[in-house]
Design a protein around this motif. Structure first.
Motif, PDB file in Angstrom:
ATOM      1  N   PHE A   5      13.887  41.617  86.298  1.00  0.00           N
ATOM      2  CA  PHE A   5      13.144  42.447  85.564  1.00  0.00           C
ATOM      3  C   PHE A   5      13.127  42.277  83.894  1.00  0.00           C
ATOM      4  CE2 PHE A   5      13.549  44.076  89.728  1.00  0.00           C
ATOM      5  CZ  PHE A   5      12.119  44.588  90.120  1.00  0.00           C
ATOM      6  N   CYS A   6      12.175  42.661  83.322  1.00  0.00           N
ATOM      7  CA  CYS A   6      12.343  42.711  81.786  1.00  0.00           C
ATOM      8  C   CYS A   6      11.636  44.147  81.387  1.00  0.00           C
ATOM      9  CB  CYS A   6      11.650  41.287  81.232  1.00  0.00           C
ATOM     10  SG  CYS A   6      10.008  41.112  81.622  1.00  0.00           S
ATOM     11  N   LYS A   7      11.921  44.419  80.126  1.00  0.00           N
ATOM     12  CA  LYS A   7      11.199  45.458  79.393  1.00  0.00           C
ATOM     13  C   LYS A   7       9.631  45.213  79.049  1.00  0.00           C
ATOM     14  CE  LYS A   7      15.619  47.486  77.737  1.00  0.00           C
ATOM     15  NZ  LYS A   7      16.106  47.880  76.563  1.00  0.00           N
ATOM     16  N   VAL A   8       9.121  46.151  78.966  1.00  0.00           N
ATOM     17  CA  VAL A   8       7.507  46.076  78.464  1.00  0.00           C
ATOM     18  C   VAL A   8       7.345  45.215  77.280  1.00  0.00           C
ATOM     19  CG1 VAL A   8       5.609  47.267  77.727  1.00  0.00           C
ATOM     20  CG2 VAL A   8       6.942  48.269  79.668  1.00  0.00           C
ATOM     21  N   ALA A  22       0.531  45.654  77.828  1.00  0.00           N
ATOM     22  CA  ALA A  22       1.142  45.376  78.839  1.00  0.00           C
ATOM     23  C   ALA A  22       1.575  46.568  79.796  1.00  0.00           C
ATOM     24  CB  ALA A  22       2.655  44.829  78.579  1.00  0.00           C
ATOM     25  N   ARG A  23       1.862  47.803  79.259  1.00  0.00           N
ATOM     26  CA  ARG A  23       1.947  49.013  79.896  1.00  0.00           C
ATOM     27  C   ARG A  23       0.805  49.363  80.593  1.00  0.00           C
ATOM     28  NH1 ARG A  23       3.822  51.454  75.828  1.00  0.00           N
ATOM     29  NH2 ARG A  23       5.752  50.929  76.211  1.00  0.00           N
ATOM     30  N   ALA A  24      -0.564  49.204  80.171  1.00  0.00           N
ATOM     31  CA  ALA A  24      -1.708  49.570  80.865  1.00  0.00           C
ATOM     32  C   ALA A  24      -1.978  48.495  81.956  1.00  0.00           C
ATOM     33  CB  ALA A  24      -3.110  49.316  79.944  1.00  0.00           C
ATOM     34  N   TYR A  25      -1.641  47.232  81.650  1.00  0.00           N
ATOM     35  CA  TYR A  25      -1.525  46.023  82.935  1.00  0.00           C
ATOM     36  C   TYR A  25      -0.651  46.895  84.260  1.00  0.00           C
ATOM     37  CZ  TYR A  25      -4.396  42.654  80.297  1.00  0.00           C
ATOM     38  OH  TYR A  25      -5.029  42.071  79.747  1.00  0.00           O
ATOM     39  N   GLY A  29      -1.589  48.099  87.729  1.00  0.00           N
ATOM     40  CA  GLY A  29      -1.276  46.835  88.981  1.00  0.00           C
ATOM     41  C   GLY A  29      -1.400  45.807  88.651  1.00  0.00           C
ATOM     42  N   HIS A  30      -2.046  45.381  87.411  1.00  0.00           N
ATOM     43  CA  HIS A  30      -2.094  43.771  87.123  1.00  0.00           C
ATOM     44  C   HIS A  30      -0.516  43.215  86.993  1.00  0.00           C
ATOM     45  CE1 HIS A  30      -6.040  43.877  87.072  1.00  0.00           C
ATOM     46  NE2 HIS A  30      -6.164  44.933  86.055  1.00  0.00           N
ATOM     47  N   LEU A  31       0.521  44.093  86.454  1.00  0.00           N
ATOM     48  CA  LEU A  31       1.874  43.418  86.349  1.00  0.00           C
ATOM     49  C   LEU A  31       2.618  44.420  87.379  1.00  0.00           C
ATOM     50  CD1 LEU A  31       2.281  43.208  82.448  1.00  0.00           C
ATOM     51  CD2 LEU A  31       2.279  41.386  84.281  1.00  0.00           C
ATOM     52  N   LYS A  32       3.605  43.840  87.975  1.00  0.00           N
ATOM     53  CA  LYS A  32       4.325  44.755  89.119  1.00  0.00           C
ATOM     54  C   LYS A  32       5.763  45.055  88.302  1.00  0.00           C
ATOM     55  CE  LYS A  32       2.492  42.310  92.861  1.00  0.00           C
ATOM     56  NZ  LYS A  32       1.216  43.184  93.167  1.00  0.00           N
ATOM     57  N   GLY A  33       6.134  46.159  88.818  1.00  0.00           N
ATOM     58  CA  GLY A  33       7.504  46.586  88.411  1.00  0.00           C
ATOM     59  C   GLY A  33       7.521  48.151  88.798  1.00  0.00           C
ATOM     60  N   TYR A  34       8.605  48.783  87.939  1.00  0.00           N
ATOM     61  CA  TYR A  34       8.683  50.059  88.352  1.00  0.00           C
ATOM     62  C   TYR A  34       9.155  50.743  86.968  1.00  0.00           C
ATOM     63  CZ  TYR A  34      13.719  48.733  87.682  1.00  0.00           C
ATOM     64  OH  TYR A  34      14.861  48.533  87.230  1.00  0.00           O
ATOM     65  N   ARG A  35       9.132  52.114  87.347  1.00  0.00           N
ATOM     66  CA  ARG A  35       9.535  53.199  86.141  1.00  0.00           C
ATOM     67  C   ARG A  35      10.934  53.955  86.841  1.00  0.00           C
ATOM     68  NH1 ARG A  35       5.843  55.186  82.584  1.00  0.00           N
ATOM     69  NH2 ARG A  35       4.076  54.438  83.779  1.00  0.00           N
ATOM     70  N   GLY A  39      11.760  57.071  82.541  1.00  0.00           N
ATOM     71  CA  GLY A  39      10.501  56.885  82.387  1.00  0.00           C
ATOM     72  C   GLY A  39      10.222  55.475  81.738  1.00  0.00           C
ATOM     73  N   LEU A  40      11.472  54.818  81.704  1.00  0.00           N
ATOM     74  CA  LEU A  40      11.310  53.318  81.201  1.00  0.00           C
ATOM     75  C   LEU A  40      10.666  52.507  82.080  1.00  0.00           C
ATOM     76  CD1 LEU A  40      12.291  51.308  78.984  1.00  0.00           C
ATOM     77  CD2 LEU A  40      14.295  51.051  80.555  1.00  0.00           C
ATOM     78  N   VAL A  41       9.563  51.627  81.764  1.00  0.00           N
ATOM     79  CA  VAL A  41       9.079  50.798  82.532  1.00  0.00           C
ATOM     80  C   VAL A  41       9.741  49.469  82.738  1.00  0.00           C
ATOM     81  CG1 VAL A  41       6.641  49.414  83.091  1.00  0.00           C
ATOM     82  CG2 VAL A  41       6.819  52.117  82.182  1.00  0.00           C
ATOM     83  N   MET A  42      10.008  48.813  83.600  1.00  0.00           N
ATOM     84  CA  MET A  42      10.583  47.454  83.844  1.00  0.00           C
ATOM     85  C   MET A  42       9.484  46.572  84.548  1.00  0.00           C
ATOM     86  SD  MET A  42      13.441  47.775  82.321  1.00  0.00           S
ATOM     87  CE  MET A  42      14.404  46.477  82.817  1.00  0.00           C
ATOM     88  N   ILE A  43       9.300  45.546  83.984  1.00  0.00           N
ATOM     89  CA  ILE A  43       8.329  44.627  84.542  1.00  0.00           C
ATOM     90  C   ILE A  43       8.764  43.329  85.309  1.00  0.00           C
ATOM     91  CG2 ILE A  43       6.261  43.067  84.077  1.00  0.00           C
ATOM     92  CD1 ILE A  43       5.706  45.973  83.363  1.00  0.00           C
ATOM     93  N   GLU A  44       8.295  43.202  86.456  1.00  0.00           N
ATOM     94  CA  GLU A  44       8.856  42.114  87.261  1.00  0.00           C
ATOM     95  C   GLU A  44       8.756  40.687  86.587  1.00  0.00           C
ATOM     96  OE1 GLU A  44       8.049  40.312  91.608  1.00  0.00           O
ATOM     97  OE2 GLU A  44       8.255  42.496  91.598  1.00  0.00           O
TER      98      GLU A  44
END
Length: 64
Positions: A5-8, A22-25, A29-35, A39-44
């Motif tokens: 995973f990486c940060k937004v 990137a956060r909007a994606y 659901g265009h980018l997978k990841g988790y919050r 509240g930090l978003v981590m992108i796969e």
């Protein structure tokens, strides 16, 4: 192999887009990841690579 995973901001830089986009994606659901609970978003990372490999960014919805 465990998922990476990486940060937004990192995902956005790799895609050549803003962090807000990137956060909007991620939100759509265009980018997978988790919050995280804080509240930090981590992108796969694999979903970023797939988007780069497709050579296209998700289509924008047309205004009605």
């Amino acid at each position: 192999m465990p998922k990476q995973f990486c940060k937004v901001a990192v995902a956005a830089k790799r895609l050549g887009i803003s962090s807000a986009m990137a956060r909007a994606y991620f939100d759509t659901g265009h980018l997978k990841g988790y919050r995280t609970p804080t509240g930090l978003v981590m992108i796969e990372s694999n979903s970023v690579e797939k988007m780069i490999a497709n050579g296209a960014q998700p289509k924008q919805k047309e205004a009605e």
